[in-house]
Design an enzyme around this catalytic site. Structure first.
Site, short mmCIF file in Angstrom:
data_model
loop_
_atom_site.label_atom_id
_atom_site.label_comp_id
_atom_site.label_asym_id
_atom_site.label_seq_id
_atom_site.Cartn_x
_atom_site.Cartn_y
_atom_site.Cartn_z
N LYS A 15 0.86 -1.19 0.00
CA LYS A 15 0.00 0.00 0.00
C LYS A 15 0.89 1.23 0.00
CE LYS A 15 -3.54 2.35 2.65
NZ LYS A 15 -4.52 2.22 3.74
N LYS A 31 -2.36 -1.38 -3.77
CA LYS A 31 -3.18 -0.17 -3.68
C LYS A 31 -2.32 1.08 -3.77
CE LYS A 31 -6.32 1.84 -0.45
NZ LYS A 31 -6.69 1.86 0.92
C1 PBG Z 1 -7.20 3.32 5.72
C2 PBG Z 1 -7.56 3.18 4.31
C3 PBG Z 1 -7.41 4.15 3.30
C4 PBG Z 1 -8.03 3.63 2.17
C5 PBG Z 1 -8.51 2.36 2.48
N1 PBG Z 1 -8.20 2.08 3.82
C6 PBG Z 1 -6.85 5.51 3.33
C7 PBG Z 1 -5.53 5.80 3.85
O1 PBG Z 1 -4.67 4.94 3.98
O2 PBG Z 1 -5.31 6.97 4.16
C8 PBG Z 1 -8.16 4.37 0.87
C9 PBG Z 1 -9.27 3.99 -0.02
C10 PBG Z 1 -9.57 4.96 -1.11
O3 PBG Z 1 -8.92 6.00 -1.27
O4 PBG Z 1 -10.53 4.66 -1.85
N2 PBG Z 1 -6.23 2.61 6.28
#
Ligand code: PBG
Length: 336
Positions: free
Chosen positions: A202, A257
């Site tokens: 991520k 992601k």
């Molecule tokens: C939180 C999380 C995030 C997303 C999914 N889980 C945001 C972040 O890490 O700040 C993002 C999903 C999206 O932008 O559609 N841990």
């Protein structure tokens, strides 16, 4: 003749492209209803369906309206959903303690969905950010997100979500050792069958902007960003390292992601590990397509299909996408 010796005019690549049927006949990647995971925002209250400002046509649902919204989609074959709570500010604190309250919004939503739609797969994030008043995914001590203190909280959050009936835990916090810690505690508490889909790679991305707005986690206090735990976007080998560790710690599936800027990572991950691999078309990717199509710069339906097929082509087995409801409707009418 070898593949590389074929030459014009014997070989004309356009032959199979000339007709719609033969284009379909030679298609290498497909999207199926089973591939779609719909990320859903939930809020407290009754009969609520509030549009998210930065994500047109995406809503925050109270549990009762969500159940209604799901009915036609489950009939169309919706396979799984991922739940994201918007927590009111008075329930947020420095420890994110509402995350491990067994009667919190997510746990109640899981129970209600499981009563109404028992075979719908329910995926829950394991991360503290919806619940902390500083917006970070972990516990902040002296301006630093503390890895090991956070692990203890994540274990508790994972357990309450498992007890409530969630099918897949999706740790999205990027703390080191969290998959192993969660797996160990699940095993100890008789949840040996619980699936873990790790947000293994991520990236610290600007494409999460609209999501953080949806969850009201936009203003991060010190540290000002998530770069000390989410990955740095120049790196690909490091993603393979992350994934390898998460698999060794007990992840059943891996997630990359965001989606579109990271197709190379999806492809490498699939080639290297042959694991069930998922892509997340995140909020910023959604909002970009919506904004561009709103201005008639691109044709929405075509652009959506092209992006989701690119994930499949790269090697993803499934896709988290806010476009899931409209894709389901399209897939039920024709095949791609
Ligand atoms: C939180 C999380 C995030 C997303 C999914 N889980 C945001 C972040 O890490 O700040 C993002 C999903 C999206 O932008 O559609 N841990």
């Amino acid at each position: 003749m070898s593949y590389f010796q074929r030459k014009f005019p014997n070989t004309r690549m356009r032959r199979t492209r000339m007709k719609s049927f033969s284009r379909r006949l030679v298609a290498e990647s497909f999207l199926s209803i089973n591939d779609l995971i719909w990320p859903i925002f939930i809020i407290e209250g009754n009969n609520k369906r509030d549009e998210i400002k930065l994500m047109p046509e995406v809503f925050r649902y109270s549990i009762d309206s969500l159940l209604k919204e799901l009915e036609p989609l489950v009939k169309l074959g919706l396979n799984s959903v991922a739940l994201f709570p918007t927590i009111s500010s008075d329930l947020k604190d420095i420890e994110g303690s509402n995350a491990y309250d067994q009667d919190n919004l997510v746990c109640r939503a899981i129970r209600s969905i499981k009563i109404e739609y028992p075979s719908l797969g329910v995926i829950c994030d394991v991360a503290l950010d919806p619940y902390t008043n500083h917006g970070h995914d972990g516990i902040v001590i002296d301006g630093v997100v503390d890895n090991d203190v956070t692990l203890n909280k994540l274990i508790m959050q994972a357990l309450v979500q498992s007890e409530a009936g969630c099918d897949i835990l999706a740790p999205s916090d990027m703390m080191d050792g969290r998959v192993g810690a969660i797996r160990k505690s699940l095993d100890k508490n008789n949840h040996t069958e619980m699936m873990i889909m790790s947000y293994a790679a991520k990236y610290a991305s600007s494409f999460y902007g609209p999501f953080r707005d949806a969850l009201s986690t936009k203003k991060l206090t010190k540290p000002k960003n998530k770069k000390t735990y989410q990955m740095d976007y120049p790196n690909a080998d490091e993603a393979m390292h992350e994934i390898e560790i998460d698999i060794a710690e007990g992840a059943d599936m891996i997630l990359i992601k965001p989606g579109m800027p990271y197709l190379d990572i999806i492809s490498k991950a699939k080639d290297n590990f042959k694991m069930p691999t998922f892509a997340y078309q995140v909020s910023g990717e959604y909002s970009m397509i919506m904004a561009a199509s709103h201005h008639h710069y691109i044709k929405k339906e075509d652009a959506i299909m092209e992006t989701v097929l690119s994930f499949k082509r790269a090697g993803a087995d499934g896709i988290f996408t806010y476009f899931a409801p409209s894709l389901l409707e399209r897939l039920s009418l024709s095949s791609f």
